[in-house]
Motif scaffolding. Structure first.
Motif, short mmCIF file in Angstrom:
data_model
loop_
_atom_site.label_atom_id
_atom_site.label_comp_id
_atom_site.label_asym_id
_atom_site.label_seq_id
_atom_site.Cartn_x
_atom_site.Cartn_y
_atom_site.Cartn_z
N THR A 1 0.83 -1.22 0.00
CA THR A 1 0.00 0.00 0.00
C THR A 1 0.86 1.25 0.00
OG1 THR A 1 -1.72 -1.19 1.24
CG2 THR A 1 -1.88 1.20 1.15
N MET A 2 1.88 1.28 0.85
CA MET A 2 2.72 2.48 0.94
C MET A 2 3.48 2.73 -0.37
SD MET A 2 2.21 3.91 3.85
CE MET A 2 0.51 3.43 3.52
N LEU A 3 3.95 1.67 -1.01
CA LEU A 3 4.64 1.85 -2.29
C LEU A 3 3.67 2.38 -3.34
CD1 LEU A 3 7.11 1.63 -4.07
CD2 LEU A 3 6.61 -0.81 -4.41
N ALA A 4 2.46 1.83 -3.38
CA ALA A 4 1.45 2.30 -4.33
C ALA A 4 1.08 3.76 -4.06
CB ALA A 4 0.21 1.41 -4.26
N VAL A 5 0.98 4.13 -2.79
CA VAL A 5 0.67 5.52 -2.43
C VAL A 5 1.77 6.45 -2.90
CG1 VAL A 5 0.49 7.11 -0.47
CG2 VAL A 5 -0.84 4.99 -0.48
N LEU A 6 3.03 6.06 -2.65
CA LEU A 6 4.16 6.89 -3.09
C LEU A 6 4.17 7.08 -4.61
CD1 LEU A 6 7.03 5.56 -0.79
CD2 LEU A 6 6.08 7.87 -0.81
N ILE A 7 3.86 6.01 -5.33
CA ILE A 7 3.84 6.09 -6.80
C ILE A 7 2.71 7.00 -7.27
CG2 ILE A 7 3.40 4.77 -8.91
CD1 ILE A 7 4.89 2.42 -7.60
N SER A 8 1.51 6.81 -6.72
CA SER A 8 0.35 7.59 -7.16
C SER A 8 0.50 9.07 -6.81
CB SER A 8 -0.93 7.04 -6.52
OG SER A 8 -1.18 5.73 -6.95
N VAL A 9 0.94 9.35 -5.58
CA VAL A 9 1.12 10.74 -5.17
C VAL A 9 2.21 11.41 -6.00
CG1 VAL A 9 1.90 12.22 -3.26
CG2 VAL A 9 0.25 10.39 -2.83
N SER A 10 3.33 10.72 -6.21
CA SER A 10 4.43 11.27 -7.02
C SER A 10 3.98 11.55 -8.44
CB SER A 10 5.62 10.31 -7.03
OG SER A 10 6.09 10.09 -5.72
N CYS A 11 3.20 10.63 -9.01
CA CYS A 11 2.70 10.80 -10.37
C CYS A 11 1.84 12.05 -10.47
CB CYS A 11 1.90 9.57 -10.79
SG CYS A 11 1.22 9.66 -12.46
N ALA A 12 0.94 12.24 -9.50
CA ALA A 12 0.07 13.42 -9.50
C ALA A 12 0.87 14.70 -9.36
CB ALA A 12 -0.95 13.31 -8.37
N LEU A 13 1.91 14.67 -8.52
CA LEU A 13 2.73 15.87 -8.29
C LEU A 13 3.58 16.20 -9.51
CD1 LEU A 13 3.86 15.29 -4.60
CD2 LEU A 13 2.01 16.72 -5.45
N ILE A 14 4.07 15.18 -10.20
CA ILE A 14 4.84 15.41 -11.43
C ILE A 14 3.94 16.03 -12.50
CG2 ILE A 14 6.03 14.27 -13.35
CD1 ILE A 14 7.09 12.24 -11.30
N GLN A 15 2.74 15.47 -12.68
CA GLN A 15 1.83 16.01 -13.68
C GLN A 15 1.42 17.44 -13.36
OE1 GLN A 15 -1.60 13.58 -14.54
NE2 GLN A 15 -2.49 15.08 -15.95
N SER A 16 1.30 17.75 -12.06
CA SER A 16 0.86 19.09 -11.67
C SER A 16 1.90 20.16 -11.96
CB SER A 16 0.49 19.12 -10.19
OG SER A 16 1.62 18.95 -9.37
#
Length: 468
Positions: free
Chosen positions: A420-435
């Motif tokens: 879960t934590m790895l998936a959270v890090l990936i999803s949050v990072s992806c959103a921040l990169i796109q932003s």
């Protein structure tokens, strides 16, 4: 007396379940709402969030279930969020002397009478800032609600499963609409790219951003599958999945990636690939440290799917990557945004003021004849509207979420928590990169999902877990 206690316990358990499933249902409904916050739909959803929050508070007061450890762990993040809300309140009600004459060009007559202007408010558009305050209050309560309600492994799996199913449904509908030459939104609202997959999102980039967030569910289950079978190679794990119901996890990942490719969103695609690779390289060793498998066990199949999707479905996306105008007019817009920031770098101009401030500065510059209400860079957007103070608060919140996830990965023995934590890090990072090149986190339903996913960094480690 014993019978009475049993009846109370049963009623309490029923109320717990009603609140939890109502929250999950609300998440599903929110995924379909793509209107501005002042719309009737969002006002009804806000009422539902507040009602669930009040019901949860009453339930906790009478002895209902609550993840107190998670709420305690998240106190610094909740404090930062509260300060962000109070900053918006200050922008609405605090008066400041006007030291920038060009701000007087903003038409304020629709908000206050001409004769009433003793001092300028902190926000140059206080009425618009009120709407942002209202939306951020809803997000704040949604964040608290998510942390408090997520108190068991079963609930975590249910939430992840809902995220996966919501993403799967939106992806399949988007693909069917694209290949069927159908539009589920008013084509008059579209700014080109009529053949891109977008489902019910007007902006295809936002559809892709939403898909990236929903992938948190399928990604967690897929990582957990790899961790549960540490002695198998990637191909053996996949072959074993083919003969079980767990195939849905990898299938959901494939469909989500294909949907992102078909959206033709360069930022979302690049952000997803970059976040997966970087996070696996940075923190993957903690996830796979107690198994004989390596980070490649998860990375290789995903990269194969990404490459195949790009080759088979990504002709338009590849063409867009090869375009000379990768950033388009964003560079010119960012330059003008920076000029505005330079006028008030510390306190900004108030929430939701970007369109008004940008309109004053654009003058005769050769921009399209549209209203620019977003900076296409979340960090510049926050800086202009809420100053360095608001930007520091936002970055502090992100730091607390990423730090919490990272520290948990270093210490947990639970495979479910690690996944879960790895998936959270990936999803949050992806959103921040796109932003960095988009305004995906300014869209309310995407923002709500983003905060629910961030809440996992505090709630999941505080659930009682087995080592499996």
């Amino acid at each position: 007396m014993i019978r009475k206690n049993k009846v109370q316990s049963s009623s309490q358990s029923l109320l717990d379940q009603i609140i939890w499933f109502a929250f999950l249902a609300l998440l599903v409904v929110i995924s379909f709402v793509n209107e501005v916050f002042s719309s009737k739909s969002w006002l009804l959803i806000a009422c539902a969030v507040y009602f669930l929050s009040a019901l949860t508070a009453v339930n906790i007061f009478v002895g209902g279930r609550c993840n107190w450890l998670a709420l305690n762990k998240s106190k610094p993040a909740l404090l930062v969020l509260l300060l962000m809300v109070l900053l918006l309140v200050a922008q609405i009600y605090v008066s400041l002397p006007s030291n920038t004459d060009w701000l007087l060009k903003i038409d304020r007559s629709q908000f206050t009478p001409d004769w009433y202007a003793p001092m300028a408010k902190w926000s140059v558009v206080p009425e618009k800032t009120r709407w942002l305050l209202a939306s951020e209050l809803m997000i704040f309560f949604g964040f608290c609600l998510s942390i408090a309600l997520l108190s068991t492994r079963r609930r975590l799996k249910q939430l992840l499963f809902v995220l996966m199913l919501v993403g799967l449904f939106h992806a399949l509908i988007a693909m069917m609409a694209k290949f069927g030459s159908l539009h589920l939104v008013d084509t008059k609202q579209l700014d080109g790219h009529f053949d891109a997959a977008r489902a019910w999102f007007v902006n295809r980039n936002h559809f892709a951003a939403f898909m990236s967030l929903c992938m948190t569910g399928a990604m967690t289950f897929q990582i957990k599958q790899v961790l549960d079978q540490p002695k198998l190679s990637p191909s053996q794990v996949l072959l074993k999945q083919l003969s079980s119901v767990h195939l849905i996890y990898f299938s959901a990942l494939i469909i989500a990636i294909v949907a992102i490719v078909l959206s033709q969103s360069r930022a979302a695609f690049a952000g997803l690939v970059l976040s997966i690779v970087v996070m696996l390289l940075l923190v993957g060793k903690y996830v796979f440290k107690r198994t004989s498998s390596s980070r490649l066990t998860f990375l290789i199949p995903i990269l194969i799917v990404v490459c195949c999707s790009l080759i088979y479905f990504g002709a338009d996306l590849i063409e867009r990557f090869g375009s000379d105008s990768y950033l388009g007019e964003r560079l010119a817009q960012w330059k003008l945004t920076w000029v505005a920031i330079d006028h008030s770098p510390f306190i900004g101009f108030g929430g939701n003021s970007y369109a008004d401030v940008f309109q004053i500065l654009r003058g005769d510059n050769e921009f399209r004849q549209v209203v620019y209400n977003q900076a296409h860079n979340d960090y510049l957007h926050i800086w202009l509207e809420q100053g360095a103070l608001g930007l520091i608060l936002w970055l502090a919140l992100l730091f607390l979420v990423l730090r919490s996830s990272y520290l948990v990965l270093q210490t947990t023995r639970s495979r479910l928590v690690s996944a879960t934590m790895l998936a959270v890090l990936i999803s949050v990072s992806c959103a921040l990169i796109q932003s960095m090149v988009d305004f995906n986190l300014q869209i309310i339903n995407i923002r709500f999902y983003f905060f629910v996913i961030m809440s996992l960094a505090f709630s999941v480690p505080m659930i009682k877990h087995r080592t499996g």
